[in-house]
Each structure stands twice: as C-alpha cells, then as structure tokens.
Design a protein around this motif. Structure first.
Motif, short mmCIF file in Angstrom:
data_model
loop_
_atom_site.label_atom_id
_atom_site.label_comp_id
_atom_site.label_asym_id
_atom_site.label_seq_id
_atom_site.Cartn_x
_atom_site.Cartn_y
_atom_site.Cartn_z
N ALA A 13 0.71 -0.80 0.52
CA ALA A 13 -0.27 0.27 0.11
C ALA A 13 1.17 1.07 0.31
O ALA A 13 1.70 1.65 0.87
CB ALA A 13 -1.43 0.36 1.04
N LEU A 14 0.66 2.30 -0.80
CA LEU A 14 1.14 3.29 -1.74
C LEU A 14 0.47 4.65 -1.30
O LEU A 14 -0.43 4.36 -1.26
CB LEU A 14 1.75 3.25 -2.67
N THR A 15 1.21 5.50 -0.02
CA THR A 15 0.50 6.60 0.06
C THR A 15 1.19 7.68 0.20
O THR A 15 2.33 7.73 0.02
CB THR A 15 -0.18 6.70 1.78
N ALA A 16 0.55 8.79 0.18
CA ALA A 16 1.64 10.27 -0.32
C ALA A 16 1.26 11.25 -1.38
O ALA A 16 -0.48 10.91 -1.81
CB ALA A 16 2.57 9.76 -1.58
N ARG A 17 1.31 12.82 -1.32
CA ARG A 17 0.49 13.55 -2.18
C ARG A 17 0.33 13.41 -3.86
O ARG A 17 -0.58 13.81 -4.14
CB ARG A 17 0.71 15.12 -1.81
N ARG A 18 1.04 12.68 -4.20
CA ARG A 18 1.48 13.05 -5.51
C ARG A 18 0.98 11.43 -6.84
O ARG A 18 1.12 10.48 -6.33
CB ARG A 18 2.99 12.70 -6.33
N VAL A 19 -0.35 11.84 -6.83
CA VAL A 19 -1.07 11.06 -7.84
C VAL A 19 -0.59 10.01 -8.86
O VAL A 19 -0.40 8.38 -9.00
CB VAL A 19 -2.51 11.22 -8.24
N ASP A 20 0.40 10.88 -9.88
CA ASP A 20 0.74 10.18 -10.70
C ASP A 20 1.34 9.60 -10.00
O ASP A 20 2.06 8.23 -10.78
CB ASP A 20 0.97 11.44 -11.74
#
Length: 266
Positions: A31-38
């Motif tokens: 599961a990956l989370t960060a602000r930059r969707v692309d």
C-alpha cells in the motif's frame, strides 16, 4: 492465503519507493501513500509488473489532521491490515528558525512527528495481537549528531524518531514485532530538489558521502528483519555516528559551526 501487506508513506519516490519495491520482492502486497497521485500510480504499476503482488494507492497529505484515519479506513475497506509499516514521509524546511513561518513548522511537525506516532499507535496493537510486525521509521544521521543551524527542527525530529524506535523495539520484541530506525546520510533522492538546495549540496558534498536510495532501502529492510533497533547504512555514516558519540558536545558544535561556514562559502 492472503499475502502480508506493507504500508509505505512518502512512497512516490526516493527511499520510500525503493523500500516498497524491496518488500514486494519479498512477497508483500504493497500500500503506497503520498500526495502525488501520478507518481504513486507509476510506482504501483512498476511494482505490479515486476513482482506480481497487489498494490493499493492511497493519495493523502499527512500534514492534514485526519489523514491517518482516512488511510487506515481505505485499507479496512479493502479488507486489509498493516503487517509492515514504513514511516518514510518527510521533507525539510530550509532556513533559520526565526526566518520561517510557524505554519510551515507546524505542518512539518505534523508530517514527521505527529503522523508517525499516530499511524504507529494505531497499527502496533494489531501487530502485537497477531504476533508479527515490521516497523521501519526513516530517521536520519542528523538525529545522531549535534544540531546544526538551519532546518532547525529536522535533526531534533529525527533524534525523536530514533528514541521512539528504540522504545518500541523493546516493547515489541517479545511479540514478534521488529522495530528499526533507519538513519541514512546523504542519499540520492528528490529531498534536496524539494528544499531548493540541490546545487549547493551537490557542489559541497564529496561523492563518497552519497548513497543510492536502493542501498539505503535494502539496509533498512535487512535491519528490520534482523530486529536491529538502529541502522546506519554506509561505512562513512557509521564512522560519523561513532565519532559523534565519542567527542564532547561543545567540541562537536564548534566543528559543525566551522564546517557549515565552509559549506556556505563553497
């Protein structure tokens, strides 16, 4: 049988993306989370193609209160629990403390300190109950040496993460929960691009002090598996950390002040 899941914050590039790939290579869903969707989607697609594991992307800004609950609710909606957690999200606020705005520093503390503690607090009990867990808190060599002028809260926050990790390491070891603080030095990533210090740092830092994000991530994974409370990757960084323990703080501060002066002068 469902594979174990590794949640990585700040996973869109650098150490976060690299350590996500390593956990995937060892059979974890990611599961990956960060602000930059692309960028998140690009990392997720690469991991799926290379390793054939399930990947979940959860765009989130950890500076926003409530972000941790939204991330965990998303995972719960997919029927997943966190078996491994990599608290990697972070950045720097350049400039001297008096020259920055408080809202900048408050957001920094929310991401690098409050969100880390909250996310860990909410997944740690489940790991203990299941008798398995891995937590890697990405700290820094800056947390093991005396403070420097500028980016004032960075080293202080990383020092907190080191002590926090040591305590959790002791709390979790009888339950099969491994906790490690990963303390890299200069690492090839987007960190200095974001802070606008790339040119200056590249010009004034010798090449032998730099490590690749893949090297750092591999060291972090191995430390967590071996249940080492602190991991300082790279011989030069280990030497710096050892020297910082041995010399008095006033000597160290004088040395750092001198080196910072040389750094600013190029």
């Amino acid at each position: 049988m469902t594979r174990r899941l590794c949640l990585v914050t700040g996973a869109s590039a650098g150490i976060g993306a690299a350590i996500a790939r390593i956990y995937a290579a060892h059979g974890y869903d990611i599961a990956l989370t960060a602000r930059r969707v692309d960028k998140l989607e690009a990392v997720a697609a690469d991991i799926r193609m290379r390793h054939g594991v399930e990947t979940l992307t959860i765009p989130a800004d950890l500076a926003e209160p409530g972000a941790v609950d939204r991330i965990l609710a998303d995972l719960e909606g997919h029927g997943r629990v966190v078996d491994a957690l990599v608290n990697n999200a972070g950045y720097g606020v350049p400039g001297r403390y008096a020259e920055t705005r408080w809202d900048q520093q408050a957001a920094f503390l929310q991401v690098l300190l409050v969100a880390v503690c909250e996310l860990t607090h909410k997944v740690f009990p489940g790991m203990v109950e299941r008798r398995f867990g891995r937590i890697v808190n990405v700290a820094s060599l800056a947390g093991l040496v005396p403070g420097t002028a500028g980016a004032t809260l960075y080293g202080a926050t990383k020092a907190f993460l080191v002590r926090f990790s040591q305590s959790l390491h002791l709390e979790g070891q009888e339950a099969g929960v491994h906790v490690s603080a990963l303390c890299p030095g200069f690492t090839f990533s987007e960190f200095h691009d974001v802070t606008g210090t790339r040119e200056q740092v590249s010009k004034n830092t010798p090449p032998w002090l730099w490590m690749g994000a893949d090297e750092v991530a591999a060291a972090g994974y191995e430390a967590a598996e071996a249940n080492r409370a602190i991991c300082v990757p790279g011989a030069p960084n280990k030497t710096i950390a050892a020297i910082a323990k041995l010399i008095p703080d006033d000597w160290a501060l004088a040395l750092i002040a001198r080196e910072q002066g040389r750094f600013r002068r190029g």
